[in-house]
Design a protein around this motif. Sequence first.
Motif, PDB file in Angstrom:
ATOM      1  N   ILE A  29       0.859  -1.185   0.000  1.00 22.59           N
ATOM      2  CA  ILE A  29       0.000   0.000   0.000  1.00 22.59           C
ATOM      3  C   ILE A  29       0.897   1.237   0.000  1.00 22.59           C
ATOM      4  O   ILE A  29       1.915   1.287   0.690  1.00 22.59           O
ATOM      5  CB  ILE A  29      -0.967   0.016   1.205  1.00 22.59           C
ATOM      6  CG1 ILE A  29      -0.196  -0.055   2.527  1.00 22.59           C
ATOM      7  CG2 ILE A  29      -1.959  -1.125   1.106  1.00 22.59           C
ATOM      8  CD1 ILE A  29      -1.100   0.084   3.757  1.00 22.59           C
ATOM      9  N   PRO A  30       0.531   2.269  -0.790  1.00 24.04           N
ATOM     10  CA  PRO A  30       1.361   3.469  -0.892  1.00 24.04           C
ATOM     11  C   PRO A  30       1.040   4.474   0.209  1.00 24.04           C
ATOM     12  O   PRO A  30      -0.130   4.799   0.453  1.00 24.04           O
ATOM     13  CB  PRO A  30       0.997   4.022  -2.270  1.00 24.04           C
ATOM     14  CG  PRO A  30      -0.413   3.578  -2.484  1.00 24.04           C
ATOM     15  CD  PRO A  30      -0.580   2.268  -1.766  1.00 24.04           C
ATOM     16  N   VAL A  31       2.070   4.960   0.887  1.00 20.27           N
ATOM     17  CA  VAL A  31       1.882   5.933   1.962  1.00 20.27           C
ATOM     18  C   VAL A  31       2.832   7.108   1.781  1.00 20.27           C
ATOM     19  O   VAL A  31       3.847   7.013   1.093  1.00 20.27           O
ATOM     20  CB  VAL A  31       2.109   5.293   3.352  1.00 20.27           C
ATOM     21  CG1 VAL A  31       1.192   4.100   3.552  1.00 20.27           C
ATOM     22  CG2 VAL A  31       3.570   4.886   3.544  1.00 20.27           C
ATOM     23  N   THR A  32       2.491   8.227   2.417  1.00 27.96           N
ATOM     24  CA  THR A  32       3.331   9.429   2.370  1.00 27.96           C
ATOM     25  C   THR A  32       4.348   9.434   3.493  1.00 27.96           C
ATOM     26  O   THR A  32       5.552   9.608   3.279  1.00 27.96           O
ATOM     27  CB  THR A  32       2.455  10.694   2.480  1.00 27.96           C
ATOM     28  OG1 THR A  32       1.482  10.695   1.448  1.00 27.96           O
ATOM     29  CG2 THR A  32       3.305  11.941   2.376  1.00 27.96           C
ATOM     30  N   SER A  68      -4.872 -13.165  10.282  1.00 26.50           N
ATOM     31  CA  SER A  68      -4.790 -13.124   8.824  1.00 26.50           C
ATOM     32  C   SER A  68      -3.566 -13.884   8.307  1.00 26.50           C
ATOM     33  O   SER A  68      -2.474 -13.781   8.879  1.00 26.50           O
ATOM     34  CB  SER A  68      -4.708 -11.673   8.345  1.00 26.50           C
ATOM     35  OG  SER A  68      -4.505 -11.626   6.945  1.00 26.50           O
ATOM     36  N   PRO A  69      -3.709 -14.627   7.191  1.00 24.84           N
ATOM     37  CA  PRO A  69      -2.551 -15.268   6.570  1.00 24.84           C
ATOM     38  C   PRO A  69      -1.802 -14.315   5.642  1.00 24.84           C
ATOM     39  O   PRO A  69      -0.734 -14.644   5.156  1.00 24.84           O
ATOM     40  CB  PRO A  69      -3.190 -16.402   5.764  1.00 24.84           C
ATOM     41  CG  PRO A  69      -4.528 -15.858   5.377  1.00 24.84           C
ATOM     42  CD  PRO A  69      -4.973 -15.010   6.544  1.00 24.84           C
ATOM     43  N   ALA A  70      -2.371 -13.130   5.403  1.00 25.27           N
ATOM     44  CA  ALA A  70      -1.753 -12.162   4.497  1.00 25.27           C
ATOM     45  C   ALA A  70      -1.399 -10.876   5.240  1.00 25.27           C
ATOM     46  O   ALA A  70      -2.002 -10.556   6.267  1.00 25.27           O
ATOM     47  CB  ALA A  70      -2.690 -11.849   3.331  1.00 25.27           C
ATOM     48  N   SER A  71      -0.424 -10.153   4.718  1.00 23.19           N
ATOM     49  CA  SER A  71       0.095  -8.960   5.370  1.00 23.19           C
ATOM     50  C   SER A  71       0.073  -7.771   4.419  1.00 23.19           C
ATOM     51  O   SER A  71      -0.160  -7.921   3.218  1.00 23.19           O
ATOM     52  CB  SER A  71       1.545  -9.207   5.821  1.00 23.19           C
ATOM     53  OG  SER A  71       1.665 -10.393   6.581  1.00 23.19           O
ATOM     54  N   VAL A  72       0.323  -6.587   4.980  1.00 27.61           N
ATOM     55  CA  VAL A  72       0.489  -5.388   4.166  1.00 27.61           C
ATOM     56  C   VAL A  72       1.913  -4.879   4.333  1.00 27.61           C
ATOM     57  O   VAL A  72       2.510  -5.007   5.411  1.00 27.61           O
ATOM     58  CB  VAL A  72      -0.513  -4.269   4.534  1.00 27.61           C
ATOM     59  CG1 VAL A  72      -1.922  -4.683   4.173  1.00 27.61           C
ATOM     60  CG2 VAL A  72      -0.413  -3.892   5.998  1.00 27.61           C
ATOM     61  N   GLN A  73       2.451  -4.313   3.266  1.00 26.57           N
ATOM     62  CA  GLN A  73       3.779  -3.716   3.299  1.00 26.57           C
ATOM     63  C   GLN A  73       3.684  -2.280   2.802  1.00 26.57           C
ATOM     64  O   GLN A  73       2.900  -1.970   1.901  1.00 26.57           O
ATOM     65  CB  GLN A  73       4.755  -4.495   2.415  1.00 26.57           C
ATOM     66  CG  GLN A  73       5.076  -5.886   2.901  1.00 26.57           C
ATOM     67  CD  GLN A  73       6.099  -6.577   2.014  1.00 26.57           C
ATOM     68  OE1 GLN A  73       6.463  -6.073   0.950  1.00 26.57           O
ATOM     69  NE2 GLN A  73       6.578  -7.733   2.441  1.00 26.57           N
ATOM     70  N   PHE A  74       4.494  -1.418   3.394  1.00 28.60           N
ATOM     71  CA  PHE A  74       4.614  -0.039   2.922  1.00 28.60           C
ATOM     72  C   PHE A  74       6.004   0.433   3.308  1.00 28.60           C
ATOM     73  O   PHE A  74       6.726  -0.240   4.040  1.00 28.60           O
ATOM     74  CB  PHE A  74       3.530   0.859   3.530  1.00 28.60           C
ATOM     75  CG  PHE A  74       3.424   0.802   5.030  1.00 28.60           C
ATOM     76  CD1 PHE A  74       4.199   1.621   5.840  1.00 28.60           C
ATOM     77  CD2 PHE A  74       2.525  -0.069   5.637  1.00 28.60           C
ATOM     78  CE1 PHE A  74       4.091   1.569   7.224  1.00 28.60           C
ATOM     79  CE2 PHE A  74       2.412  -0.132   7.021  1.00 28.60           C
ATOM     80  CZ  PHE A  74       3.193   0.685   7.812  1.00 28.60           C
ATOM     81  N   GLY A  75       6.386   1.577   2.792  1.00 30.54           N
ATOM     82  CA  GLY A  75       7.723   2.062   3.127  1.00 30.54           C
ATOM     83  C   GLY A  75       8.184   3.135   2.174  1.00 30.54           C
ATOM     84  O   GLY A  75       7.387   3.883   1.607  1.00 30.54           O
ATOM     85  N   ALA A  76       9.493   3.197   1.975  1.00 31.82           N
ATOM     86  CA  ALA A  76      10.110   4.184   1.086  1.00 31.82           C
ATOM     87  C   ALA A  76      10.782   3.449  -0.065  1.00 31.82           C
ATOM     88  O   ALA A  76      11.493   2.470   0.152  1.00 31.82           O
ATOM     89  CB  ALA A  76      11.130   5.019   1.854  1.00 31.82           C
ATOM     90  N   GLY A  77      10.513   3.911  -1.290  1.00 32.41           N
ATOM     91  CA  GLY A  77      11.115   3.283  -2.459  1.00 32.41           C
ATOM     92  C   GLY A  77      10.513   1.933  -2.778  1.00 32.41           C
ATOM     93  O   GLY A  77      11.120   1.122  -3.479  1.00 32.41           O
TER      94      GLY A  77
END
Length: 226
Positions: A29-32, A68-77
């Motif tokens: 997921i895209p974050v600022t 949940s068996p699934a996760s979310v990832q976000f970060g820089a680049g």
Amino acid sequence: MSTTQDSTGVAGADGRTGKVPFKFEATVIPVTDVDAAKAFYANLGWREDADFAFDNGFRVVQFTPPGSPASVQFGAGITSATPGSAQGLYLIVSDIQAARDELAGLGVEVSEVFHPGAPGAQFHTDGSDRVGGRAEEGASYSSFATFSDPDGNRWLLQEITSRLPGRIESDETSFASVDDLRDALIRAATAHGEHEKRHGGEFDENWPAWYAEYMAAEQSGAKLPE
């Protein structure tokens, strides 16, 4: 074209004699602001799996919702998508009102429980065609609530109590939490009460096996016992 089959039973080329497991375990997921997003998801009680930062500016953070068996990832680049552009991210719950109330208790701005008044209304960001309250007779797949993270990435709570056929492997029945198991037991007990009525109202000594069959069938979408 011929195909070959290895010792695992998986066929090569276009053969279909076996299945290679493709487990969907993470979505980006895209974050600022990475730290603000991290604080938001931590406040939800989601498990922090990773926060790795590298000298070149790349950073990846991963959180997993409870059960949940699934996760979310976000970060820089990590993605070029516009922050907040992830929409309709599903979170499946067995009790929509309890889930909604839990989020509200954590200070999350979450919608009231609703069901669609027209097909697809759960995806309307303006709230149009929504009808307040759970779906009639608690129909599975039909009750929702929504909330967003600080960037506007939008999550959709969906209540599922009984799966459509073939949605879960029949030999992989499991429950993600104590609450899910409790709710399944309550539904099985209610259905078993009707089962006993249909059979003369006599006590069913084999009720544990009936409960187990009912709960497994409900999850996998198989025919429910009568």
